[in-house]
Scaffold this motif. Structure first.
Motif, PDB file in Angstrom:
ATOM      1  N   ALA A   1       0.918  -1.296  -0.120  1.00  0.00           N
ATOM      2  CA  ALA A   1      -0.048  -0.061  -0.114  1.00  0.00           C
ATOM      3  C   ALA A   1       0.834   1.235  -0.157  1.00  0.00           C
TER       4      ALA A   1
ATOM      5  N   PHE B   1      -1.640   3.934   5.607  1.00  0.00           N
ATOM      6  CA  PHE B   1      -2.111   2.640   5.694  1.00  0.00           C
ATOM      7  C   PHE B   1      -2.617   2.170   6.885  1.00  0.00           C
TER       8      PHE B   1
ATOM      9  N   TYR C   1      -6.413   2.111   7.686  1.00  0.00           N
ATOM     10  CA  TYR C   1      -7.557   1.337   6.827  1.00  0.00           C
ATOM     11  C   TYR C   1      -7.613   0.078   7.470  1.00  0.00           C
TER      12      TYR C   1
ATOM     13  N   MET D   1      -8.349  -3.622   6.202  1.00  0.00           N
ATOM     14  CA  MET D   1      -8.032  -4.364   4.868  1.00  0.00           C
ATOM     15  C   MET D   1      -8.708  -5.667   4.844  1.00  0.00           C
TER      16      MET D   1
ATOM     17  N   ALA E   1      -9.050  -1.972   0.844  1.00  0.00           N
ATOM     18  CA  ALA E   1      -8.610  -1.048   1.955  1.00  0.00           C
ATOM     19  C   ALA E   1      -9.990  -0.319   2.150  1.00  0.00           C
TER      20      ALA E   1
ATOM     21  N   TYR F   1     -15.473  -1.542   1.542  1.00  0.00           N
ATOM     22  CA  TYR F   1     -14.306  -1.232   0.952  1.00  0.00           C
ATOM     23  C   TYR F   1     -14.092  -0.255  -0.180  1.00  0.00           C
TER      24      TYR F   1
END
Length: 122
Positions: free
Chosen positions: A24, A29, A32, A34, A98, A109
């Motif tokens: 990512a 990151f 988020y 996942m 994500a 997502y």
């Protein structure tokens, strides 16, 4: 936004193992949740596994529970899917995704990678 790039797919024999990675972009990151999804030809996209922000909670679909493990390394901006005891029915294109917010482990997502092919031979 976040950009996602999957890797690690390939051809493996039934009973074997494979580890998928999802790289990512950016330093957000960690913000988020996942997930991993998969889609076989002619079939709808299927939820595989999800992991919360920070990695404190994971959930796997019944079809892969006990065989697949989702994890994340926020320091490396990378999501993983360790796949063990692979079966031919696991053959599909695998996507990472994500989510800023989800109401369920499989919904909400916002960003998707391009996918990586996993083929399990019998």
């Amino acid at each position: 936004q976040v950009q996602l790039v999957e890797s690690g797919g390939g051809l493996v024999q039934a009973g074997g193992s494979l580890r998928l990675s999802c790289a990512a972009s950016g330093r957000t990151f960690k913000n988020y949740a996942m997930g991993w999804f998969r889609q076989a030809p002619g079939k709808e996209r299927e939820f595989v596994a999800a992991i919360s922000k920070g990695g404190g909670f994971t959930y796997s679909a019944d079809s892969v529970k006990g065989r697949f493990t989702i994890s994340r390394d926020d320091a490396k901006n990378t999501l993983y899917l360790q796949m063990n005891s692979l079966k031919p029915e696991d053959t599909a294109v695998y996507y990472c995704a994500a989510a800023i917010f989800t109401t369920t482990v499989s919904d909400g997502y916002n960003y998707w990678g391009q996918g990586t092919q996993v083929t399990v031979s019998s």
